[in-house]
Design a protein around this motif. Structure first.
Motif, mmCIF file in Angstrom:
data_model
loop_
_atom_site.group_PDB
_atom_site.id
_atom_site.type_symbol
_atom_site.label_atom_id
_atom_site.label_comp_id
_atom_site.label_asym_id
_atom_site.label_seq_id
_atom_site.Cartn_x
_atom_site.Cartn_y
_atom_site.Cartn_z
ATOM 1 N N PRO A 40 0.816 -1.214 0.000
ATOM 2 C CA PRO A 40 0.000 0.000 0.000
ATOM 3 C C PRO A 40 0.853 1.269 0.000
ATOM 4 O O PRO A 40 0.447 2.294 -0.534
ATOM 5 N N ALA A 41 2.037 1.233 0.584
ATOM 6 C CA ALA A 41 2.909 2.407 0.611
ATOM 7 C C ALA A 41 3.381 2.774 -0.789
ATOM 8 O O ALA A 41 3.422 3.947 -1.163
ATOM 9 N N GLU A 42 3.733 1.755 -1.586
ATOM 10 C CA GLU A 42 4.210 1.985 -2.949
ATOM 11 C C GLU A 42 3.083 1.932 -3.975
ATOM 12 O O GLU A 42 3.280 2.288 -5.137
ATOM 13 N N LYS A 43 1.916 1.430 -3.557
ATOM 14 C CA LYS A 43 0.748 1.265 -4.434
ATOM 15 C C LYS A 43 1.068 0.452 -5.681
ATOM 16 O O LYS A 43 0.717 0.819 -6.801
ATOM 17 N N ARG A 44 1.761 -0.686 -5.467
ATOM 18 C CA ARG A 44 2.107 -1.581 -6.572
ATOM 19 C C ARG A 44 2.345 -2.987 -6.041
ATOM 20 O O ARG A 44 2.473 -3.193 -4.836
ATOM 21 N N LEU A 45 2.407 -3.937 -6.972
ATOM 22 C CA LEU A 45 2.721 -5.321 -6.616
ATOM 23 C C LEU A 45 4.222 -5.498 -6.524
ATOM 24 O O LEU A 45 4.972 -5.062 -7.402
ATOM 25 N N CYS A 46 4.662 -6.140 -5.467
ATOM 26 C CA CYS A 46 6.071 -6.486 -5.303
ATOM 27 C C CYS A 46 6.201 -8.001 -5.479
ATOM 28 O O CYS A 46 5.278 -8.746 -5.156
ATOM 29 N N PHE A 47 7.322 -8.452 -5.984
ATOM 30 C CA PHE A 47 7.577 -9.869 -6.237
ATOM 31 C C PHE A 47 6.514 -10.440 -7.173
ATOM 32 O O PHE A 47 6.037 -11.560 -6.999
ATOM 33 N N ALA A 48 6.132 -9.672 -8.178
ATOM 34 C CA ALA A 48 5.052 -10.048 -9.095
ATOM 35 C C ALA A 48 5.511 -11.083 -10.115
ATOM 36 O O ALA A 48 6.662 -11.095 -10.532
ATOM 37 N N GLU A 49 4.569 -11.948 -10.499
ATOM 38 C CA GLU A 49 4.805 -12.976 -11.513
ATOM 39 C C GLU A 49 3.614 -13.012 -12.464
ATOM 40 O O GLU A 49 2.479 -12.749 -12.061
ATOM 41 N N LEU A 50 3.866 -13.367 -13.700
ATOM 42 C CA LEU A 50 2.824 -13.477 -14.711
ATOM 43 C C LEU A 50 1.972 -14.716 -14.474
ATOM 44 O O LEU A 50 2.496 -15.777 -14.120
ATOM 45 N N VAL A 51 0.662 -14.579 -14.656
ATOM 46 C CA VAL A 51 -0.282 -15.685 -14.469
ATOM 47 C C VAL A 51 -0.941 -15.977 -15.808
ATOM 48 O O VAL A 51 -1.515 -15.096 -16.430
ATOM 49 N N ARG A 52 -0.847 -17.213 -16.254
ATOM 50 C CA ARG A 52 -1.489 -17.621 -17.502
ATOM 51 C C ARG A 52 -2.675 -18.534 -17.263
ATOM 52 O O ARG A 52 -3.602 -18.585 -18.053
ATOM 53 N N ASN A 53 -2.622 -19.292 -16.148
ATOM 54 C CA ASN A 53 -3.717 -20.213 -15.832
ATOM 55 C C ASN A 53 -3.754 -20.462 -14.325
ATOM 56 O O ASN A 53 -2.947 -19.910 -13.573
ATOM 57 N N GLU A 54 -4.692 -21.279 -13.897
ATOM 58 C CA GLU A 54 -4.891 -21.563 -12.479
ATOM 59 C C GLU A 54 -3.678 -22.248 -11.852
ATOM 60 O O GLU A 54 -3.377 -22.029 -10.678
ATOM 61 N N GLU A 55 -2.956 -23.036 -12.632
ATOM 62 C CA GLU A 55 -1.766 -23.713 -12.108
ATOM 63 C C GLU A 55 -0.683 -22.716 -11.718
ATOM 64 O O GLU A 55 0.069 -22.949 -10.771
ATOM 65 N N ASP A 56 -0.584 -21.591 -12.443
ATOM 66 C CA ASP A 56 0.400 -20.561 -12.106
ATOM 67 C C ASP A 56 0.079 -19.913 -10.758
ATOM 68 O O ASP A 56 0.982 -19.600 -9.983
ATOM 69 N N VAL A 57 -1.204 -19.731 -10.475
ATOM 70 C CA VAL A 57 -1.617 -19.167 -9.191
ATOM 71 C C VAL A 57 -1.280 -20.147 -8.074
ATOM 72 O O VAL A 57 -0.727 -19.770 -7.033
ATOM 73 N N GLU A 58 -1.595 -21.415 -8.287
ATOM 74 C CA GLU A 58 -1.281 -22.442 -7.288
ATOM 75 C C GLU A 58 0.222 -22.539 -7.064
ATOM 76 O O GLU A 58 0.670 -22.709 -5.924
ATOM 77 N N ALA A 59 1.006 -22.419 -8.126
ATOM 78 C CA ALA A 59 2.466 -22.486 -8.013
ATOM 79 C C ALA A 59 3.010 -21.304 -7.212
ATOM 80 O O ALA A 59 3.971 -21.456 -6.445
#
Length: 70
Positions: A40-59
């Motif tokens: 919230p301080a930077e108003k951005r995602l940190c350590f972000a990764e690209l998500v293509r499908n549900e398996e990427d979220v689970e990973a």
């Protein structure tokens, strides 16, 4: 395919973040979805990764040793 899969230890959750600070965001221009820890301080995602499908979220959750609830 490997017969002897080396099990890796999960990464610690980065300092200053909690499992509740995990958020998914979509780009309005390209439609890409990313997941990461929201600052919230930077108003951005940190350590972000690209998500293509549900398996990427689970990973992503498994990478930090968390259980994903869909």
């Amino acid at each position: 395919m490997s017969l002897f899969h080396k099990k890796s230890k999960p990464l610690p959750i980065p300092d200053g973040f909690t499992p509740e600070s995990i958020r998914m965001e979509s780009s309005t221009c390209t439609g890409e979805t990313t997941i990461g820890f929201y600052s919230p301080a930077e108003k951005r995602l940190c350590f972000a990764e690209l998500v293509r499908n549900e398996e990427d979220v689970e990973a992503f959750y498994a990478k930090y040793g968390l259980l994903y609830k869909s």
